[in-house]
Design an enzyme around this catalytic site. Structure first.
Site, mmCIF file in Angstrom:
data_model
loop_
_atom_site.group_PDB
_atom_site.id
_atom_site.type_symbol
_atom_site.label_atom_id
_atom_site.label_comp_id
_atom_site.label_asym_id
_atom_site.label_seq_id
_atom_site.Cartn_x
_atom_site.Cartn_y
_atom_site.Cartn_z
ATOM 1 N N ASP A 34 0.874 -1.162 0.000
ATOM 2 C CA ASP A 34 0.000 0.000 0.000
ATOM 3 C C ASP A 34 0.925 1.230 0.000
ATOM 4 O OD1 ASP A 34 -2.475 1.555 0.463
ATOM 5 O OD2 ASP A 34 -1.598 1.888 2.442
ATOM 6 N N ASP B 281 -1.681 -0.848 6.080
ATOM 7 C CA ASP B 281 -1.832 -0.157 7.360
ATOM 8 C C ASP B 281 -3.271 0.010 7.808
ATOM 9 O OD1 ASP B 281 -2.485 3.189 6.856
ATOM 10 O OD2 ASP B 281 -2.013 1.897 5.160
#
Length: 224
Positions: free
Chosen positions: A8, A173
């Site tokens: 990400d 996250d």
């Protein structure tokens, strides 16, 4: 075939919250709205996207202030425009990112990015941060008709990089990343230095990373 590590972007590779918040605050200021989001307090909101930031700011307006119909739809492209022109003023890679990426490459792993940031902005930011050339592919919010947590962007990020989904894992996250990995049938390592901190452990990821120094050893364990 080499293993693939999928990253990400916002909140994982780089702390982008301050520049995202600044873009939202510029929209509020342009409307004469006396509210401002805080890059620290509102970091988690920033990582949920531009519209989430706008709605958060609107929600803090005084009761006697009224927005015209369609204000969010008007402000969203303005936010993206401002952000695109000021994308790396305060944004920094998290500590250890570049060393970890170099070690992963030295170990023969493929690296790719799967983000819900628009493609053009993601390309611009990774280039500005000096790491775009480390990644074999990039799949973003508008690359496909769907976005995370749908597993198709993840699969595309791996396959376009020349990897095999069965020999890959995701580093992220947020809950979106956790759900993406589950949908794709792969492991996920969540970082504890992102917007949620150690509280991200509530999602029970396959691994929790407190510093990027830990990632190469984890990749060796999971991918060989």
């Amino acid at each position: 075939m080499a293993g693939t590590v999928v990253f990400d972007l916002d909140g994982t590779l780089a702390d982008t919250s301050a520049d995202l918040i600044a873009a939202a605050n510029a929209c509020f200021a342009a409307r004469g709205i006396d509210v401002a989001l805080d890059p620290t307090v509102d970091a988690l909101t920033a990582f949920h996207g531009g519209r989430a930031m706008l709605r958060a700011g609107y929600g803090r307006m005084g009761g006697d202030l009224l927005l015209p119909p369609g204000a969010e739809d008007e402000d969203y492209p303005r936010l993206l425009d401002y952000y695109g022109r000021n994308i790396a003023v305060h944004t920094r890679l998290y500590p250890g990112v570049e060393d970890a990426l170099d070690r992963l490459l030295a170990d023969g792993h493929i690296m790719t990015v799967c983000t819900n940031k628009p493609q053009g902005l993601a390309e611009t930011l990774l280039t500005a941060l000096g790491v775009r050339n480390r990644f074999a592919a990039l799949v973003a919010a508008d690359t496909l008709p769907v976005r995370k947590p749908d597993p198709r962007p993840y699969r595309a990020a791996v396959e376009r990089a020349g990897g095999d989904v069965a020999a890959s894992f995701l580093v992220g996250d947020t809950e979106t990343d956790r759900k993406t990995a589950a949908a794709a049938g792969v492991r996920v390592a969540l970082v504890s230095f992102g917007p949620e901190g150690e509280a991200i452990s509530r999602l029970a990821p396959d691994a929790l990373i407190g510093h990027f120094d830990e990632l190469p050893d984890l990749a060796r364990d999971w991918l060989g």
